[in-house]
Design a protein around this motif. Structure first.
Motif, PDB file in Angstrom:
ATOM      1  N   ASN A  84       1.898   5.199   0.621  1.00 42.30           N
ATOM      2  CA  ASN A  84       1.551   6.244   1.600  1.00 42.30           C
ATOM      3  C   ASN A  84       0.509   7.185   1.001  1.00 42.30           C
ATOM      4  O   ASN A  84       0.476   7.376  -0.219  1.00 42.30           O
ATOM      5  CB  ASN A  84       2.791   7.081   1.947  1.00 42.30           C
ATOM      6  N   PHE A  85      -0.325   7.753   1.838  1.00 39.10           N
ATOM      7  CA  PHE A  85      -1.306   8.715   1.314  1.00 39.10           C
ATOM      8  C   PHE A  85      -1.734   9.701   2.393  1.00 39.10           C
ATOM      9  O   PHE A  85      -1.493   9.482   3.587  1.00 39.10           O
ATOM     10  CB  PHE A  85      -2.542   8.007   0.748  1.00 39.10           C
ATOM     11  N   GLU A  86      -2.322  10.800   1.950  1.00 40.70           N
ATOM     12  CA  GLU A  86      -3.025  11.712   2.855  1.00 40.70           C
ATOM     13  C   GLU A  86      -4.470  11.826   2.371  1.00 40.70           C
ATOM     14  O   GLU A  86      -4.737  11.733   1.179  1.00 40.70           O
ATOM     15  CB  GLU A  86      -2.355  13.097   2.874  1.00 40.70           C
ATOM     16  N   PHE A  87      -5.368  12.001   3.301  1.00 44.43           N
ATOM     17  CA  PHE A  87      -6.783  12.133   2.935  1.00 44.43           C
ATOM     18  C   PHE A  87      -7.437  13.150   3.844  1.00 44.43           C
ATOM     19  O   PHE A  87      -7.351  13.041   5.064  1.00 44.43           O
ATOM     20  CB  PHE A  87      -7.505  10.785   3.062  1.00 44.43           C
ATOM     21  N   VAL A  88      -8.048  14.149   3.237  1.00 44.30           N
ATOM     22  CA  VAL A  88      -8.799  15.125   4.027  1.00 44.30           C
ATOM     23  C   VAL A  88     -10.040  15.533   3.243  1.00 44.30           C
ATOM     24  O   VAL A  88      -9.964  15.915   2.076  1.00 44.30           O
ATOM     25  CB  VAL A  88      -7.927  16.339   4.406  1.00 44.30           C
ATOM     26  N   SER A  89     -11.184  15.374   3.850  1.00 42.76           N
ATOM     27  CA  SER A  89     -12.466  15.641   3.194  1.00 42.76           C
ATOM     28  C   SER A  89     -13.383  16.321   4.202  1.00 42.76           C
ATOM     29  O   SER A  89     -14.183  15.660   4.860  1.00 42.76           O
ATOM     30  CB  SER A  89     -13.072  14.326   2.702  1.00 42.76           C
ATOM     31  N   PRO A  90     -13.247  17.631   4.363  1.00 43.02           N
ATOM     32  CA  PRO A  90     -13.964  18.309   5.450  1.00 43.02           C
ATOM     33  C   PRO A  90     -15.407  18.692   5.119  1.00 43.02           C
ATOM     34  O   PRO A  90     -16.072  19.312   5.947  1.00 43.02           O
ATOM     35  CB  PRO A  90     -13.122  19.562   5.677  1.00 43.02           C
ATOM     36  N   MET A  93       0.850  -1.200   0.000  1.00 39.30           N
ATOM     37  CA  MET A  93       0.000   0.000   0.000  1.00 39.30           C
ATOM     38  C   MET A  93       0.884   1.248   0.000  1.00 39.30           C
ATOM     39  O   MET A  93       1.802   1.346   0.792  1.00 39.30           O
ATOM     40  CB  MET A  93      -0.915  -0.005   1.242  1.00 39.30           C
ATOM     41  N   LEU A 119     -11.727   8.031  -1.153  1.00 44.04           N
ATOM     42  CA  LEU A 119     -11.527   6.793  -0.401  1.00 44.04           C
ATOM     43  C   LEU A 119     -11.357   5.568  -1.295  1.00 44.04           C
ATOM     44  O   LEU A 119     -10.648   4.633  -0.933  1.00 44.04           O
ATOM     45  CB  LEU A 119     -12.710   6.549   0.551  1.00 44.04           C
ATOM     46  N   LEU A 155     -13.739  -1.742  -0.848  1.00 40.62           N
ATOM     47  CA  LEU A 155     -14.643  -0.593  -0.743  1.00 40.62           C
ATOM     48  C   LEU A 155     -15.027  -0.126  -2.158  1.00 40.62           C
ATOM     49  O   LEU A 155     -16.207   0.100  -2.462  1.00 40.62           O
ATOM     50  CB  LEU A 155     -13.962   0.521   0.051  1.00 40.62           C
ATOM     51  N   LEU A 168     -19.251   9.129  -3.065  1.00 44.11           N
ATOM     52  CA  LEU A 168     -18.179   8.262  -2.557  1.00 44.11           C
ATOM     53  C   LEU A 168     -17.221   7.807  -3.657  1.00 44.11           C
ATOM     54  O   LEU A 168     -16.047   7.554  -3.403  1.00 44.11           O
ATOM     55  CB  LEU A 168     -18.790   7.039  -1.858  1.00 44.11           C
ATOM     56  N   VAL A 208      -4.811  -3.694  -2.849  1.00 40.03           N
ATOM     57  CA  VAL A 208      -4.957  -2.952  -1.590  1.00 40.03           C
ATOM     58  C   VAL A 208      -6.354  -3.310  -1.084  1.00 40.03           C
ATOM     59  O   VAL A 208      -7.320  -2.585  -1.315  1.00 40.03           O
ATOM     60  CB  VAL A 208      -4.806  -1.435  -1.801  1.00 40.03           C
ATOM     61  N   PRO A 209      -6.475  -4.463  -0.405  1.00 37.02           N
ATOM     62  CA  PRO A 209      -7.816  -5.008  -0.140  1.00 37.02           C
ATOM     63  C   PRO A 209      -8.804  -4.035   0.482  1.00 37.02           C
ATOM     64  O   PRO A 209      -9.964  -3.992   0.065  1.00 37.02           O
ATOM     65  CB  PRO A 209      -7.521  -6.194   0.783  1.00 37.02           C
ATOM     66  N   VAL A 210      -8.387  -3.259   1.471  1.00 37.91           N
ATOM     67  CA  VAL A 210      -9.356  -2.384   2.144  1.00 37.91           C
ATOM     68  C   VAL A 210      -9.936  -1.380   1.153  1.00 37.91           C
ATOM     69  O   VAL A 210     -11.160  -1.138   1.127  1.00 37.91           O
ATOM     70  CB  VAL A 210      -8.729  -1.690   3.377  1.00 37.91           C
TER      71      VAL A 210
END
Lengths: 391, 391
Positions: free
Chosen positions: A3-9, A1, A256, A217, A251, A211-213
């Motif tokens: 690295n990542f960043e995720f921000v969804s405000p 997997m 995600l 999804l 989504l 990347v199963p998760v």
């Protein structure tokens, strides 16, 4: 997997009568004067614009209207919006519509905080100096722009259509009432469904291993869309089916479904040239043609990924013949789009062999000499994929 | 589908060396003086606390340490943290640890902006007056508190353990490095996996009909956890398996897995009384015992829901005997928890029949006379479920 960043405000307000909260929620966040932007006259005729304006007025929020955002929104109207924002002291941008209206609003919010020409961001991808806060009343589930950081803008003068996105551009609030989508024409519903499904495909097929998760999804959304699509087409006022499609559409493109992956986006690049060539081509319809063609051209890079996709999403039982099994997954994808009433060839979109060379220079300008992740594509590869898509 | 709102503004920084960004990202957001809170000495011994402190110092951010947060975190240490925040002008709370440390940090951040006693919020569920911004370095994937709005705090004096949550309490930043979980003991890994899986069960079983977009997303996480759990237990330093579990744990409790549903949470209520009775009972272990017992007691309210779950998550083929098929799904759930090394009876947790009446008064105080959604439970129902769980 990876690295990542995720921000969804984004604050999502989902359900019946969601749009009645526009005024109170914007007022609570300090909005004084809003640029209210929308597309054609359908939102006016349906009474939606009136309801939103009444909600703003009741909450003491002023507004300035800017209608007329077209499909494949153009930089000209964005510049008009930017000028209004600057001249009139606009402090929020409120989009009432689908992806085109929201993308146009994002560009406008960006330009309002910048001294130069807003197209600069789409050309140079420089960081924003600021972005006016954006709110959205969604009427077309498709682009996912209500939750995404992205926007795609066309420049007719340059014959270009290209994207730009930063987390700061994600809407602050998205009002999502599935009832507003009851009256969407079947073709527009279907093109929207195709678009959101392709946002999943772009994230699923790349050069990263499983990347199963994220993959599970992603495929759960594919399965939801496959099951709900026929329900909304047969029964357009089915609230639950419309609600499932509307939330899934967000989504699909919020981020995600691609976390920990590189993602691909070659096919979106190929499609953008179609609608730059002819702005009457609906994005989803262009994708319905281009994705299966891209799949045929690239699948041998990693046929197992296609077999996994076919098994999980379409319930295809592998025969052991790797090429045939991968092809079955591609055929199932094309058949799904066709079942929605989407075109399957460029010919149906009025695009012919002689058009291919017209698209290559702007494709190169937008994507560079090499693009894509699942398979690195050159301009020659792009030509071949367009040819596969012809008829 | 029920109306809902969803807002999750946490900035997730996921992957190798994520914790090295603590200092720069807090400084960028204006942090001057941080309350650095953690649990026992393992984070100190591993060098993690030193690395985090070095990162803060290098970025010019001061910190005050508060170690010693226990499992089932207690209001006493929270009050100590609140006093430090007020006396020393703390402007951010930084939790380094798992759910207990994060929940304690949330309560501390809440109390720091309140003149009265912080337990008031857990007692009266009144709205917060403010919350200090919270950052998290996650070391135990389990509670999902790094992305959730919730916190659960124990009050030893009152013999109570109860939850409180508001969107304002969601962490501003969550640093998630799967490598930090390589050294987690197997039992703690397994209890964490059970906890996150139960966060999905609580959302899946309620009195709302199917919500496919949410249910499919929920079950995709169940399937991911089922597949990855044996991988991390057999091979604790498998980065990808640890990463899948860590990200899944967040998604299980962020909220998306329950959108449009009522959710249930009866079993969490029943479990909280176990760890209020005996604080050495690990939350996940308590859930592993209580969830199958709850399922046996309630399944007949809607056996089809259990059959759907069994088919999708465990691949069970329905036989047509509704009771047997529902029971198979319950047995598969219990077997999954047992395969992780979790207990299956209250007896294994040292809880016996005479303890049941000790738990009922506080259960009533925390949950009211009637609780749960899939089936409305009375205190008599709760007694029966505890009895099923005994041995």
């Amino acid at each position: 997997m990876e690295n990542f960043e995720f921000v969804s405000p984004t604050h999502f307000v989902f359900g019946k009568a969601a749009e009645e909260k526009v005024g109170p929620m914007l007022a609570e966040r300090g909005a004084k004067k809003v640029l209210l932007t929308f597309g054609g006259q359908s939102a006016r005729k349906s009474g939606l614009i009136d309801r939103v304006e009444a909600s703003l007025s009741a909450a003491g929020v002023e507004y300035v209207e800017l209608g007329g955002v077209r499909a494949n929104p153009e930089i000209g109207l964005v510049r008009e919006g930017v000028a209004i924002c600057k001249e009139q002291g606009i402090d929020w941008v409120l989009a009432v519509g689908g992806g085109s209206v929201i993308d146009s609003a994002k560009a406008t919010a960006l330009g309002a905080c910048y001294d130069g020409d807003v197209w600069d961001f789409y050309e140079t991808k420089q960081d924003p100096e600021g972005v006016l806060p954006i709110a959205v009343v969604l009427t077309i589930p498709a682009a996912g722009s209500e939750g995404s950081k992205n926007s795609v803008i066309s420049n007719d003068e340059l014959g270009r259509k290209t994207g730009y996105g930063r987390n700061e551009m994600r809407p602050k609030i998205a009002f999502m009432n599935p009832e507003l989508t009851f009256t969407l024409p079947a073709y527009q519903t279907a093109a929207g469904i195709t678009d959101m499904y392709c946002h999943l495909l772009e994230r699923f097929f790349d050069d990263v291993g499983n990347v199963p998760v994220t993959d599970n999804l992603n495929m759960s959304l594919m399965k939801t869309i496959r099951a709900e699509a026929p329900r909304v087409l047969v029964d357009p006022e089915n609230y639950d089916a419309r609600a499932n499609i509307m939330w899934a559409g967000m989504l699909c493109h919020q981020g995600l479904a691609g976390m920990g992956r590189h993602e691909d986006w070659a096919t979106h690049g190929l499609e953008h040239e179609l609608s730059a060539l002819n702005t009457s081509i609906t994005h989803g319809a262009g994708l319905a043609v281009m994705f299966p063609a891209w799949m045929e051209y690239v699948y041998s890079e990693n046929p197992q990924r296609f077999i996994q996709y076919g098994a999980e999403v379409f319930g295809l039982v592998p025969t052991g013949d790797v090429d045939a099994d991968a092809y079955n997954a591609i055929d199932a994808t094309r058949a799904f789009f066709a079942s929605l009433g989407m075109p399957t060839t460029l010919d149906e979109l009025g695009v012919h062999e002689e058009d291919i060379e017209k698209m290559i220079p702007t494709l190169r300008a937008n994507k560079g000499e090499v693009f894509g992740s699942f398979m690195k594509l050159t301009m020659d590869d792009a030509r071949e994929i367009y040819k596969i898509a012809l008829d």
